[in-house]
Design an enzyme around this catalytic site. Sequence first.
Site, PDB file in Angstrom:
ATOM      1  N   SER A 178       0.874  -1.179   0.000  1.00 59.17           N
ATOM      2  CA  SER A 178       0.000   0.000   0.000  1.00 59.17           C
ATOM      3  C   SER A 178       0.904   1.220   0.000  1.00 59.17           C
ATOM      4  CB  SER A 178      -0.859   0.032   1.256  1.00 59.17           C
ATOM      5  OG  SER A 178      -0.096   0.473   2.371  1.00 59.17           O
ATOM      6  N   ASP A 179       0.450   2.320  -0.547  1.00 61.66           N
ATOM      7  CA  ASP A 179       1.167   3.567  -0.326  1.00 61.66           C
ATOM      8  C   ASP A 179       1.111   3.823   1.182  1.00 61.66           C
ATOM      9  OD1 ASP A 179       2.535   5.936  -0.595  1.00 61.66           O
ATOM     10  OD2 ASP A 179       1.345   6.647  -2.284  1.00 61.66           O
ATOM     11  N   CYS A 180       1.953   4.743   1.673  1.00 61.39           N
ATOM     12  CA  CYS A 180       2.112   4.801   3.135  1.00 61.39           C
ATOM     13  C   CYS A 180       0.854   5.311   3.833  1.00 61.39           C
ATOM     14  CB  CYS A 180       3.356   5.584   3.474  1.00 61.39           C
ATOM     15  SG  CYS A 180       4.786   4.617   2.915  1.00 61.39           S
TER      16      CYS A 180
ATOM     17  N   ALA B  53      -2.026   4.053   3.273  1.00 60.39           N
ATOM     18  CA  ALA B  53      -3.175   3.978   2.365  1.00 60.39           C
ATOM     19  C   ALA B  53      -4.225   2.967   2.837  1.00 60.39           C
ATOM     20  CB  ALA B  53      -2.726   3.645   0.942  1.00 60.39           C
TER      21      ALA B  53
END
Length: 792
Positions: free
Chosen positions: A310-312, A314
């Site tokens: 996941s993006d940070c 997210a």
Amino acid sequence: MSTTTTIIFLLLTTITTTIPTTHSKPPNYPCHPPHNTYPFCNTTLSLHLRAHSLLSLLSLSDKINRLSNNDTGIPHLGVPSYEWWSESLHGIASNGPGVSFSDGPVPAATGFPQVILTTSSFNRTLWGSIAAAVAVEGRAMYNVGQAGLTFWAPTINIFRDPRWGRGQETAGEDPMVASVYAVEYVSGFQGGRVEMVGGGKRGGRRRVLIDGGGGDGGGEELMVSACCKHFTAYDLEKWGAYARYNFNAIVTKQDMQDTYEPPFRSCIQEGKASCLMCSYNAVNGIPACADRSLLQKARTQWGFNGYIASDCDAVATIYEYQNYTKSPEDAVAVALKAGTDINCGTYMLRHTKDAVDKGKVEEEVIDKALLNLFTVQLRLGLFDGNPLKGKFGKLGPANVCTSDHKKLALEAVRQGVVLLKNDNKFLPLQKSSVSSLAVIGPMANATDGLGGGYTGVPCSPTSIVEGLKRYVKKTTFSSGCLDVACTSNAGFAEAVSISQEADFVIVVAGLDLSQETEDHDRFSLLLPGYQTGLVATIAAKSKKPIVLVLTGGGPLDVSFAQHDPRVASIIWVGYPGEAGGRALAEIIFGDHNPSGKLPVTWYPESFTKVPMSNMNMRPDRSHNYPGRTYRFYTGDVVYGFGHGLSYSNYTYNILSAPNSLKVIKSLKTKSNNILQRKEGLHNYLYVDELEEHCDSLRFQVEISVTNHGPFDGSAVVMVFARAPGSFKGAPLKQLVEFERVHTVSYKDTKMTILVDSCKHLSIVNKFGRSILPLGDHTLLLDGIEHIVSIVM
Ligand SMILES: *[C@@H]1O[C@H](CO)[C@@H](O)[C@H](O)[C@H]1NC(C)=O
Ligand SMILES: *[C@@H]1O[C@H](CO)[C@@H](O)[C@H](O)[C@H]1NC(C)=O
Ligand SMILES: *[C@@H]1O[C@H](CO)[C@@H](O)[C@H](O)[C@H]1NC(C)=O
Ligand SMILES: *[C@@H]1O[C@H](CO)[C@@H](O)[C@H](O)[C@H]1NC(C)=O
Ligand SMILES: *[C@@H]1O[C@H](CO)[C@@H](O)[C@H](O)[C@H]1NC(C)=O
Ligand SMILES: *[C@@H]1O[C@H](CO)[C@@H](O)[C@H](O)[C@H]1NC(C)=O
């Protein structure tokens, strides 16, 4: 995305067999005696078996502890901590906690130009070579405990809106270019396509070809891991009420298929990336990290074999910003079930136990995620014992900031810099006729600002002033503005006065990260603050017309300078990285002939009326929506996609290309089923029904490039195509192929490009399906048109 020339990557990196110095701390590694007897440590077993073996030894809580970038290790199995998050966009960068420049023997790493400038070179070989060099530096830093092995680059979103703060990180606005860039980056990076030249024991030179196998062969082994990000339709930071965390990108099937998706598809299918990152935003109502059909498409249709990060934070945003779930546990459950394997952040660590207890997600779902994670770690050799004894174990501090890597960084700027304007051949300046130079502007004496987003500590940065001083001893400098925001004109008087004393004046204007970066989009395309005034004032008052140098990644409306005869030349240097000052000076004084082309449309300020939140690529006349990028936008431009001058004057010719191609029906195949369809008056075929017929629709175009100038130089050849008919949503034109070729002064150079009609001449209909229009397709090459008719 076929390459016409066979590109052989031989990065002539001189890699000495230095063992990392004693004061460096080697990375901790699993399978260290006495913990080396587990089957997961046994290198003779299959990765599949080894991954399952590790999994079988874990309790539920052990498993949950693996779901964060900060993996704190499994003490009872002797598995040390591992930080998944390292960054390597255009050089090893300090943004992720996996990289440290302060705690070990490597104080700096090569600072290549920001991606948007490297893209301007339109040189595939260069793109792949840079990625391979960054990979060597990454693995070398890993060996001394200063980096991880999993890097979260490249950024392959489409540079859709000129205001986007992270457009600088991308390969521009064209999906075909972004796709090629993605493939070059990932295969150059993961594959370890590096020729190692080591000093043999008795002083003889020994060549070892390190083949990580992650490249084209579909091999399993990885030297380092690359990550295609951010999947998908992410290209807005903050605009009005919209933020990347809560944004819901409404994307049509047509735009998804021919704009947003292609770079990701290529990154995975051809690049064989081992990681995919899902973005913060929702796509058509579903947060990307919670969208099972989106994430699974990568695995089932594109053959993705890797982990999804996941993006940070997210996963947290699924609940907290997107309000897509009723609780944090639901957010965790939906992300895991969609196929997110690891969460950058701590949300999964904190909420997965409850999610399992409440029956929202099964342990088997977590198992699947861990198998994906372990498999990538195994492919990286993380469970193969002492990494310093492995295949890449000899890489160390001596392989970082090497003279070859620094030369490559310099070469990248030389190739990427774009000459936007050059009235009456004002440039290059004659070295002998310049006795003094004034350099003006807040970025002119800077080194820090020249790296752009996602940088580390550069090896030997040079400022623009320093670069120019190598040519002209008497070079004076005045910043004119306090900083790039330039909120005052108090410094103008000093800048004018030193400009008036100099033979020639160079004004450095434009952007830095205070104007455009992660979490920060622009609202205007004009130069910040009083910068326009600074340029115009110096231009009006200096002895001769000036040279304007523009920094930054995003397009600028500099039409005032474009039309001002006192501004003789305009050069865009992007964020050129550590070699920027030197390369720019070489270009200004004619030691290098510029050849870069803009990979993104430079729109006028009026474009800022367009809502940034509107994801549509296609124009909508009824709403005064002009469309986006050269493929669809019909309004005025300041400088168009592909614009870029040179000190030579090139002309192009199509020497040969077919005039017509026939789709041959053959009896023995199912080609009888190829149906001719109709939209309005226009006939077309479905590309997915053509299959093997695509072979007979491939053709070559022979091109000659004539260099009419006194300089050798590289020319970027771009062939576009325009489809026949008036299909709904068809692009005005689209790039078919590009190639950078070396040309010799006053000579012709011949080249051939290969066109695959199914791929390059097809368009996407409003249902998201690729169609091949029948009839007259037009190939476009710098004003030359050639018709290829496709008939049944
Ligand atoms: C590794 O696995 C192979 C195949 O099962 C086995 O023969 C060998 O003994 C194992 N090695 C170790 C060190 O356990
Ligand atoms: C990783 O987690 C450990 C244990 O919770 C903590 O001590 C450490 O500071 C964390 N590291 C980072 C970079 O967040
Ligand atoms: C989500 O909920 C929060 C708090 O209830 C609210 O402030 C926010 O506006 C909501 N966001 C969206 C995108 O609906
Ligand atoms: C330019 O930069 C150099 C190196 O950082 C510094 O020593 C010098 O003082 C700067 N010059 C001016 C006029 O700011
Ligand atoms: C380039 O060279 C050709 C052939 O000499 C000439 O016709 C053309 O005008 C030149 N174009 C420019 C922009 O100088
Ligand atoms: C492309 O880049 C490579 C690597 O820097 C360089 O050797 C080559 O000359 C470049 N090609 C052209 C045509 O400029």
